[in-house]
Design an enzyme around this catalytic site. Structure first.
Site, PDB file in Angstrom:
ATOM      1  N   ASP A 193      12.409   3.587   2.436  1.00 41.63           N
ATOM      2  CA  ASP A 193      11.905   2.153   2.870  1.00 41.63           C
ATOM      3  C   ASP A 193      12.804   0.940   2.410  1.00 41.63           C
ATOM      4  OD1 ASP A 193       9.415   3.304   3.129  1.00 41.63           O
ATOM      5  OD2 ASP A 193       8.801   3.556   1.102  1.00 41.63           O
ATOM      6  N   SER A 237      12.287   0.581  -3.780  1.00 43.75           N
ATOM      7  CA  SER A 237      12.865   0.032  -2.646  1.00 43.75           C
ATOM      8  C   SER A 237      13.322  -1.213  -2.755  1.00 43.75           C
ATOM      9  CB  SER A 237      12.094   0.566  -1.512  1.00 43.75           C
ATOM     10  OG  SER A 237      11.913   2.041  -1.433  1.00 43.75           O
ATOM     11  N   ALA A 238      12.089  -2.140  -2.995  1.00 42.12           N
ATOM     12  CA  ALA A 238      12.244  -3.618  -3.102  1.00 42.12           C
ATOM     13  C   ALA A 238      13.275  -4.010  -4.097  1.00 42.12           C
ATOM     14  CB  ALA A 238      10.942  -4.200  -3.471  1.00 42.12           C
ATOM     15  N   GLY A 293       2.750   3.619  -3.971  1.00 41.22           N
ATOM     16  CA  GLY A 293       2.781   3.606  -2.456  1.00 41.22           C
ATOM     17  C   GLY A 293       3.125   2.115  -2.054  1.00 41.22           C
ATOM     18  N   MET A 294       3.777   1.445  -2.636  1.00 37.04           N
ATOM     19  CA  MET A 294       3.921   0.074  -2.249  1.00 37.04           C
ATOM     20  C   MET A 294       5.557  -0.090  -2.126  1.00 37.04           C
ATOM     21  SD  MET A 294       0.913  -2.256  -3.715  1.00 37.04           S
ATOM     22  CE  MET A 294       0.995  -3.386  -2.390  1.00 37.04           C
ATOM     23  N   ALA A 295       6.366   0.843  -2.449  1.00 35.91           N
ATOM     24  CA  ALA A 295       7.878   0.706  -2.350  1.00 35.91           C
ATOM     25  C   ALA A 295       8.487  -0.210  -3.361  1.00 35.91           C
ATOM     26  CB  ALA A 295       8.407   0.621  -0.773  1.00 35.91           C
ATOM     27  N   LYS A 305       5.720  -3.346   0.339  1.00 34.10           N
ATOM     28  CA  LYS A 305       5.192  -3.029   1.679  1.00 34.10           C
ATOM     29  C   LYS A 305       3.833  -2.351   1.831  1.00 34.10           C
ATOM     30  CE  LYS A 305       5.839   1.521   1.613  1.00 34.10           C
ATOM     31  NZ  LYS A 305       4.721   2.397   1.659  1.00 34.10           N
ATOM     32  N   ALA A 355       5.076   3.497  -8.781  1.00 34.18           N
ATOM     33  CA  ALA A 355       4.519   4.535  -7.957  1.00 34.18           C
ATOM     34  C   ALA A 355       3.031   4.529  -7.637  1.00 34.18           C
ATOM     35  CB  ALA A 355       4.275   5.876  -8.923  1.00 34.18           C
TER      36      ALA A 355
HETATM   37  P1  ATP Z   1       7.736   5.073  -2.500  1.00 32.34           P
HETATM   38  O1  ATP Z   1       6.440   4.951  -1.634  1.00 32.34           O
HETATM   39  O2  ATP Z   1       8.756   4.317  -1.772  1.00 32.34           O
HETATM   40  O3  ATP Z   1       8.053   6.534  -2.685  1.00 32.34           O
HETATM   41  P2  ATP Z   1       6.256   4.255  -4.628  1.00 32.34           P
HETATM   42  O4  ATP Z   1       5.957   2.826  -4.706  1.00 32.34           O
HETATM   43  O5  ATP Z   1       5.226   4.983  -4.753  1.00 32.34           O
HETATM   44  O6  ATP Z   1       7.542   4.553  -3.756  1.00 32.34           O
HETATM   45  P3  ATP Z   1       8.207   3.383  -6.758  1.00 32.34           P
HETATM   46  O7  ATP Z   1       7.479   2.241  -7.574  1.00 32.34           O
HETATM   47  O8  ATP Z   1       9.234   2.897  -5.756  1.00 32.34           O
HETATM   48  O9  ATP Z   1       7.094   4.060  -6.176  1.00 32.34           O
HETATM   49  O10 ATP Z   1       8.656   4.442  -7.814  1.00 32.34           O
HETATM   50  C1  ATP Z   1       8.816   5.848  -7.417  1.00 32.34           C
HETATM   51  C2  ATP Z   1       9.492   6.345  -8.732  1.00 32.34           C
HETATM   52  O11 ATP Z   1      10.888   6.086  -8.474  1.00 32.34           O
HETATM   53  C3  ATP Z   1       8.999   6.140 -10.082  1.00 32.34           C
HETATM   54  O12 ATP Z   1       8.121   6.929 -10.586  1.00 32.34           O
HETATM   55  C4  ATP Z   1      10.679   6.135 -10.793  1.00 32.34           C
HETATM   56  O13 ATP Z   1      10.496   7.218 -11.523  1.00 32.34           O
HETATM   57  C5  ATP Z   1      11.553   6.009  -9.798  1.00 32.34           C
HETATM   58  N1  ATP Z   1      12.058   4.638  -9.970  1.00 32.34           N
HETATM   59  C6  ATP Z   1      13.606   4.522  -9.805  1.00 32.34           C
HETATM   60  N2  ATP Z   1      14.219   3.169  -9.906  1.00 32.34           N
HETATM   61  C7  ATP Z   1      12.885   2.486  -9.864  1.00 32.34           C
HETATM   62  C8  ATP Z   1      12.749   1.264 -10.010  1.00 32.34           C
HETATM   63  N3  ATP Z   1      13.547   0.063 -10.071  1.00 32.34           N
HETATM   64  N4  ATP Z   1      11.169   0.786 -10.096  1.00 32.34           N
HETATM   65  C9  ATP Z   1      10.300   1.589  -9.831  1.00 32.34           C
HETATM   66  N5  ATP Z   1      10.341   2.800  -9.879  1.00 32.34           N
HETATM   67  C10 ATP Z   1      11.712   3.383 -10.003  1.00 32.34           C
END
Ligand code: ATP
Length: 305
Positions: A146, A113-114, A108-110, A16, A106
């Site tokens: 998300d 959550s996907a 910022g694209m969730a 996202k 990590a």
């Molecule tokens: P958001 O903006 O939703 O907080 P994001 O996109 O910045 O998330 P994600 O890639 O979702 O970051 O990951 C955030 C943290 O969640 C990672 O650094 C990791 O430690 C933890 N995590 C747990 N399960 C997963 C997974 N299946 N994929 C990615 N990260 C995961």
């Protein structure tokens, strides 16, 4: 009638971006109230599940994805999703699971959550438990703010802490994006903490993105000036080099550029697929990897079983 257990089920879920991310002062429960316009783009993780007598999880990151920080044990959000779904149906959380990861970690694209959304849909099918949409969305909201949007996809207005989603217009109008990922992720909680320090006067309710929502189905120029992210200043403070990425996008001719969610990924709005490829060429080397993607795309959906 019960159908035979499939040999495997693969569900795809999108990354996202937030076309608008309005953030309010933290609530009593510590979460920030959000008013956000979600937009699902065509960068995906695939979650494949197979029948097994126990739980196992493996990760297959794309070559450009640094998955070193993704936990493989009980902390992985996919394990939490499986445990919640299995608990709802009073059955063991047994499956062999593989996450093919194209969404930057990590970023910022969730991406997590996907994965959670994809796992709920895939395991529901593998276990033949026929979870209602109401229960799926309830479990999704419990897993993360998300996750309901990752189930839904398209364009959506997110309220509450982002977990209350409602489809909005523009679902049939394709937008083109260039996505520039960073060498190192940013922790979402640290960006929110910095937002609180920068904006001690933030109001309890962020301003609603009425104009953006009204123009979502209009020609791209109508939305270019309306992209907005309340977390951007905090992300730029923590990662000053993102200012250079945003400036490079402007020089490369993007219609608009913003930090995606809590960053550090930056996304640039373009007028067409060709325009996106031109802008991407101009941004070559600006980050870890430069991708083009279109949106809005579908939420978690079955691709193979
Ligand atoms: P958001 O903006 O939703 O907080 P994001 O996109 O910045 O998330 P994600 O890639 O979702 O970051 O990951 C955030 C943290 O969640 C990672 O650094 C990791 O430690 C933890 N995590 C747990 N399960 C997963 C997974 N299946 N994929 C990615 N990260 C995961």
């Amino acid at each position: 009638m019960t159908s035979a257990t499939p040999a495997s089920v693969t569900v795809r879920a999108p990354a996202k971006i937030n076309l608008h991310l309005g953030v309010g002062a933290p609530r009593a429960d510590g979460f920030h109230p959000l008013l956000t316009v979600y937009h699902a783009i065509g960068i995906y993780d695939d979650v494949t599940v197979r029948p097994a007598d126990s739980w196992s999880l493996a990760l297959e990151p794309a070559p450009y994805v640094d998955a070193a920080d993704v936990p493989l044990g009980d902390d992985n959000i996919v394990f939490r999703a499986a445990t919640l779904l299995a608990g709802l149906h009073g059955r063991p959380a047994h499956a062999e699971v593989v996450i093919r990861k194209d969404i930057p970690v990590a970023g910022g694209m969730a991406g997590g959550s996907a994965d959670a959304a994809a796992a709920l849909v895939a395991l529901d099918r593998l276990w033949g438990v026929e979870t209602s949409d109401e229960d799926l969305f309830r479990l999704a909201a419990e897993l993360g703010s998300d996750v309901p949007f990752a189930l839904m996809g398209g364009n959506a207005l997110g309220t509450g802490r982002g977990e209350v989603v409602e489809s909005v217009r523009g679902g049939d109008v394709t937008r083109w994006w260039v996505v520039v990922t960073a060498h190192e992720g940013l922790s979402t909680p640290s960006v929110y903490r910095h937002f609180d320090a920068l904006r001690p006067d933030a109001s309890a309710q962020p301003a609603p993105p009425h104009r953006l929502v009204a123009f979502l189905a209009d020609p791209v120029e109508a939305i270019a000036g309306l992209l907005h992210n309340d977390l951007q200043d905090a992300a730029l403070d923590l990662r000053p080099e993102l200012r250079d990425v945003l400036a490079a996008g402007e020089r490369a001719g993007a219609l608009a550029g913003i930090v995606s969610g809590s960053g550090p990924t930056c996304v640039f709005l373009c007028g067409s697929g060709d325009h996106a490829r031109e802008v991407a060429a101009g941004l070559d080397g600006a980050g870890e990897v430069v991708l083009t993607a279109n949106g809005p795309v579908a939420g978690a959906h079955l691709v193979d079983y």
